[in-house]
Scaffold this active site. Structure first.
Site: not given
Ligand code: NAD
Length: 261
Positions: A143, A156
């Site tokens: 991130s 985080y």
């Molecule tokens: P999201 O909530 O849409 O997806 C999260 C995913 O993780 C889902 O598929 C969920 O089922 C899975 N998950 C959660 N807990 C779990 C567990 N215990 N076991 C297995 N799977 C699990 O969120 P997102 O925004 O797509 O985030 C995905 C990644 O990207 C994360 O690591 C997040 O920190 C990172 N990220 C997101 C953003 C953003 O702006 N959306 C920015 C930077 C980084």
């Protein structure tokens, strides 16, 4: 960037960025294992849809990324299903926003487990397979918070900085062996995780949707736009391609200029 014949496993990929990454890998020809802990009919249907739409093999494997043994089993089951494991994308992640003094200890532990320790466990399980094949790609979805901080996101930010560090160590331990390890550092991406925060932000700031997105959520993203799951997926495909064979131990920001500020 052709990934035909390659097998990829993407943690936390029944939604958001993980699903976007799995989709782009499938479009490039890779077989994919998608994952979450939920194990619902629609999770399996998602894998079937990926396979049908992109002409690749795809399976859904349930595993809870908060549990070390299940992380390792996910990699073993991927290799069991496809006979190999070439690409590991550590994507599963959760968030909790609260000041340090009242931040619940159990939530701290859970965020560190899912956002950081899961990458250790899956990588430990995947490396022997990648070494035996003489080829491997590890992409850790960190991130902008792996490189900078924000108040109220202690667990985080700590986990994501940890992911960037762990990526460097993985790269050093695999250098010259046909294996690379890199992190992608997205800024804000409009996923269900972020979409869910918009109503609260609208209420907290007494603003409409567009205003709160531009003035609050994207205040640190100079481009003024969200990154997309397709862009994170495309960056992953690039890192898995032969063009990126000498890119290892680094992080690529996809953040509209956030970390240039
Ligand atoms: P999201 O909530 O849409 O997806 C999260 C995913 O993780 C889902 O598929 C969920 O089922 C899975 N998950 C959660 N807990 C779990 C567990 N215990 N076991 C297995 N799977 C699990 O969120 P997102 O925004 O797509 O985030 C995905 C990644 O990207 C994360 O690591 C997040 O920190 C990172 N990220 C997101 C953003 C953003 O702006 N959306 C920015 C930077 C980084």
């Amino acid at each position: 960037m052709n990934l035909q014949g390659k097998v990829a496993v993407v943690t936390g990929s029944n939604s958001g960025i993980g699903l976007g990454v799995a989709t782009e890998l499938a479009k490039a020809g890779a077989s994919v294992a998608i994952n979450s802990f939920t194990d619902r009919e629609e999770d399996h249907a998602l894998a079937a849809k990926l396979a049908a739409e992109h002409g690749v093999k795809a399976v859904y494997i349930a595993a809870d990324m908060s549990k070390g043994e299940e992380c390792r089993t996910l990699v073993a089951k991927t290799a069991g299903a496809f006979g190999r494991c070439d690409i590991l994308v550590n994507n599963a992640g959760i968030q909790h926003v609260e000041g340090i003094e009242t931040f619940p200890s159990a939530t701290w532990d859970r965020i560190i487990a899912i956002n950081l320790s899961s990458a250790f466990h899956t990588t430990a399980a995947a490396l022997p397979l990648m070494r035996a094949q003489g080829w491997g790609r590890i992409v850790n979805i960190a991130s902008a918070h792996g490189l900078t901080a924000s108040a109220f996101k202690s667990a985080y930010v700590s986990a994501k900085h940890g992911v960037v560090g762990f990526t460097k160590v993985t790269a050093l331990e695999t250098a010259g062996q046909g294996i690379t390890a890199n992190a992608i550092c997205p800024g804000y991406v409009l996923t269900p995780l972020v979409e869910a925060q918009i109503p609260d932000q609208m209420k907290a700031h007494n603003m409409g949707r567009e205003e709160v997105i531009k003035k609050v959520m994207l205040a640190r993203q100079p481009s003024g736009d969200f990154a997309t799951v397709e862009e994170i997926g495309g960056t992953t495909v690039f890192l898995c391609s032969d063009y990126a064979a000498q890119i290892t131990g680094t992080s690529i920001s996809v953040d509209g200029g956030w970390t240039a500020l």
